[in-house]
Design a protein around this motif. Structure first.
Motif, short mmCIF file in Angstrom:
data_model
loop_
_atom_site.label_atom_id
_atom_site.label_comp_id
_atom_site.label_asym_id
_atom_site.label_seq_id
_atom_site.Cartn_x
_atom_site.Cartn_y
_atom_site.Cartn_z
N ARG A 87 -58.34 2.39 -1.50
CA ARG A 87 -58.83 3.52 -2.30
C ARG A 87 -58.22 4.83 -1.79
O ARG A 87 -57.89 5.73 -2.58
CB ARG A 87 -60.35 3.59 -2.24
CG ARG A 87 -60.96 4.82 -2.92
CD ARG A 87 -60.43 4.99 -4.35
NE ARG A 87 -60.63 6.34 -4.84
CZ ARG A 87 -61.65 6.73 -5.59
NH1 ARG A 87 -62.60 5.86 -5.91
NH2 ARG A 87 -61.73 7.98 -6.00
N ASP A 104 -56.02 7.72 -3.76
CA ASP A 104 -56.28 9.16 -3.75
C ASP A 104 -55.01 9.94 -3.39
O ASP A 104 -54.77 11.03 -3.94
CB ASP A 104 -57.39 9.49 -2.76
CG ASP A 104 -58.75 9.00 -3.24
OD1 ASP A 104 -58.86 8.60 -4.42
OD2 ASP A 104 -59.71 9.01 -2.44
N THR A 151 -53.02 10.09 -6.48
CA THR A 151 -53.58 11.08 -7.41
C THR A 151 -53.17 12.48 -7.01
O THR A 151 -52.84 13.31 -7.87
CB THR A 151 -55.11 10.95 -7.45
OG1 THR A 151 -55.47 9.62 -7.84
CG2 THR A 151 -55.71 11.94 -8.43
#
Length: 215
Positions: A45, A49, A52
């Protein structure tokens, strides 16, 4: 290529991030799973991020802060690699050494990952190192790759070629989709119906002519 062109491609990649993120968000990992599951999912995860962050910098600013985007590539890739290795290769002792002492074995983790299915069919981890490791590493620690990118032209500031920027966005897109698939594969041992649904959704969105990897 103008900033508008860069932003347009970033918007496309952002849509892939949203598709992947929405799919993975449907997974609910039950309480009491092994530490290696929690550790691996946390790293995967975190890689998402980083991806992103790269995409949003390009989407909002075009190529102005491309150097920061290059600097995030290595952390993004390392988290994906470590998360995958912990999930599928690490022993319980190695997992605890990582959790308690922040230690990862000084071995070729990519090679270990690619000895197990389905990664043995897609040597993406070793290809990352072969194709771009020097650039990933250099931008992260302030190496000489930074010089050419910041001193070309008459002024001092980021100046990246179009193909380099597009290459970053293409790479980020592939990493995000791969990370989402790995998370679903991990979840398959605990919530198989959810995991199969996510893998089918990702396959339909990004690889419509292929069969989803086994969870």
């Amino acid at each position: 290529m103008s900033n508008t062109d860069i932003q347009a491609r970033a918007i496309q990649v952002r849509q892939s991030l949203e598709t992947s993120g929405n799919a993975v968000s449907k997974i609910r990992i039950p309480a009491g799973v092994p530490d290696k599951v929690r550790a691996s999912l946390a790293l995967l995860r975190a890689s998402f991020d980083d991806a992103t962050g790269i995409v949003e910098l390009f989407r909002i600013h075009g190529g102005e802060f491309a150097g920061a985007c290059f600097s995030l590539l290595r952390p993004m890739n390392e988290k994906l690699k470590r998360g995958t290795w912990i999930a599928f290769c690490a022993t319980d002792a190695e997992v605890q050494d990582f959790i308690q002492n922040d230690k990862i074995p000084q071995r070729n983790l990519s090679q270990e990952i690619e000895q197990i299915p389905p990664f043995d069919q897609f040597p993406m981890f070793s290809q990352q190192h072969a194709n771009a490791w020097d650039k990933f590493h250099s931008f992260t620690h302030g190496g000489n790759q930074v010089l050419g990118a910041y001193t070309s032209g008459e002024g001092i500031g980021a100046s990246f070629g179009d193909q380099a920027i597009l290459g970053v966005l293409d790479h980020v897109e592939s990493i995000v989709v791969m990370g989402a698939q790995v998370m679903a594969m991990i979840a398959g041992n605990y919530v198989p119906d959810q995991a199969h649904g996510v893998l089918d959704e990702l396959t339909a969105a990004f690889m419509p002519n292929r069969t989803a990897p086994a969870s």
